[in-house]
Design an enzyme around this catalytic site. Structure first.
Site, PDB file in Angstrom:
ATOM      1  N   THR A  97       0.854  -1.188   0.000  1.00 17.16           N
ATOM      2  CA  THR A  97       0.000   0.000   0.000  1.00 17.16           C
ATOM      3  C   THR A  97       0.889   1.236   0.000  1.00 17.16           C
ATOM      4  O   THR A  97       1.915   1.278   0.683  1.00 17.16           O
ATOM      5  CB  THR A  97      -0.941   0.008   1.219  1.00 17.16           C
ATOM      6  OG1 THR A  97      -1.774   1.185   1.176  1.00 17.16           O
ATOM      7  CG2 THR A  97      -0.174  -0.001   2.533  1.00 17.16           C
TER       8      THR A  97
ATOM      9  N   HIS B 234       2.463 -11.712  13.948  1.00 17.14           N
ATOM     10  CA  HIS B 234       3.522 -12.264  14.788  1.00 17.14           C
ATOM     11  C   HIS B 234       3.254 -13.723  15.166  1.00 17.14           C
ATOM     12  O   HIS B 234       4.142 -14.417  15.671  1.00 17.14           O
ATOM     13  CB  HIS B 234       3.668 -11.416  16.054  1.00 17.14           C
ATOM     14  CG  HIS B 234       5.074 -11.331  16.567  1.00 17.14           C
ATOM     15  ND1 HIS B 234       6.070 -12.205  16.194  1.00 17.14           N
ATOM     16  CD2 HIS B 234       5.660 -10.480  17.455  1.00 17.14           C
ATOM     17  CE1 HIS B 234       7.192 -11.899  16.818  1.00 17.14           C
ATOM     18  NE2 HIS B 234       6.971 -10.857  17.591  1.00 17.14           N
TER      19      HIS B 234
END
Length: 392
Positions: free
Chosen positions: A311, A363
């Protein structure tokens, strides 16, 4: 003979849509394959075309209503031609139409317009109809509400300050839902770095005219970033993977989504097989998808199956941000504005065009070391773009 207009197959896992707008009114002539209405799904807006020529006999579902796959939207009279079918069509459509609103002086009121007039308690006589035969359309009501004097029922006016309340579109609802799902589901973390854009900008300035003449497309920065990310993804498979239940799905290819802003909201069309594409092919793919996005013609296949996303907030002036994941992908790269800044090179303070990079990652799947290494690899490839040509 009549032909039914039904909701087409909307794509994998998409079962319903909202009628965004009709391009035709009851009684209008239609040609085969001519766009009749626009449907908005959770992912894209798509046009429904006429299965045959004739005149629009009935409109069964009005703008704003939700429909499922194969639902009846309307009916075409193949024997009729245009305005001659209007009286017949109006009579046939009456049972399914919304309750009639008072007719204005210039002509009848279309059902969607009548619904708005009732909801906002408007005076139909004050609205000028621009439809066929002076009909008042939904667009006429919207135009009237935009231009009318303070003090009317809607938009709500307090002193000279206006407040307008509009329903969220299906696409905007879906965007909000997916972004919130990403925050609630993933253990999202962002790591940052910065890249000296001197080499990429110099290479682009040197070859952009030759590149455009040969390939018929402009050389932008996005192809450099897509290629750099593709190289890094092949080296760091965790960043290119996704979680499916209790399994990890590793992708041995790089289908990269390029976030694109449209009037309807943010969409992420996918460039397939970036690992095997050259710069020209990447630029052509990005350009083609951008045109389809702006024109609202993206298909569901254009939006599904990406393994990673990029993006670019820099086009709007963003200096730093933390992008949100595009589920089920495990990572997304955020590009930002290029700004000249003083940096230290070989113990000398010099001015360089610098860009901050941000990598948000899940994560649960990607360790910190892997995320940092990935971002460093992207930085190295951009600061020394010959690496991309030599596959280093």
């Amino acid at each position: 003979m009549t032909t039914e207009i039904r909701v087409p197959t909307l794509g994998e896992s998409v079962t319903e849509a909202t009628v965004a707008k009709w391009f035709k009114q009851v009684g209008d002539a239609v040609a085969q394959d001519e766009p009749l209405l626009e449907l908005e799904t959770d992912k894209v807006a798509l046009e429904v075309t006429a299965p045959s020529a004739g005149a629009l006999l009935e409109i069964r579902v009005q703008a704003g209503e939700t429909v499922e796959v194969n639902a009846l939207l309307g009916v075409i009279d193949e024997a009729a031609k245009g305005a001659t079918a209007a009286p017949k069509a109006a009579a046939a459509a009456a049972p399914a139409a919304a309750p009639a609103a008072p007719a204005a002086e210039d002509g009848p009121i279309m059902p969607a317009a009548a619904k708005m007039i009732r909801e906002f308690d408007l005076d139909a006589r004050a609205i000028t109809g621009t439809g066929k035969g002076g009909r008042i359309t939904k667009e006429d009501v919207v135009a009237y509400m935009d231009n009318r004097k303070p003090g009317a029922a809607a938009p709500v006016v307090v002193s000279e300050r206006q407040v307008e309340r509009v329903p969220m579109t299906r696409l905007r609802k879906r965007i909000a839902q997916r972004l919130k799902e990403a925050q609630n589901t993933a253990a999202m973390l962002t790591t940052y770095n910065e890249v000296d854009m001197t080499a990429v900008m110099g290479l682009r300035d040197l070859y952009k005219d030759m590149f455009e003449r040969k390939h018929g497309v402009k050389m932008g920065f996005m192809s450099f970033f897509a290629k750099a990310c593709s190289h890094a993804l092949m080296e760091m498979p965790d960043v290119n993977a996704s979680i499916d239940g209790e399994d990890i799905v590793y992708h041995r290819y790089t289908d990269i989504g390029i976030a694109t802003s449209t009037p309807a909201g943010l969409v992420v069309p996918v460039v397939r097989g970036v690992e095997g594409k050259g710069f020209a092919d990447i630029e052509k793919a990005i350009a083609a998808l951008a045109v389809k996005a702006r024109e609202g013609k993206l298909a569901l296949d254009d939006l599904q199956g990406g393994t990673f996303s990029i993006t670019n907030g820099g086009v709007f002036g963003s200096l730093m941000s933390s992008p949100i994941l595009n589920p089920p992908q495990s990572a997304i790269l955020g590009m930002h504005a290029i700004k000249k800044r003083p940096v230290v090179v070989n113990d000398q303070i010099v001015i360089r065009p610098m860009m901050y990079l941000a990598l948000s990652y899940d994560h649960r799947l990607v360790d910190g070391a892997g995320a940092v290494t990935f971002l460093v690899r992207v930085k190295e490839a951009l600061e020394d773009p010959q690496r991309l040509l030599l596959d280093l």
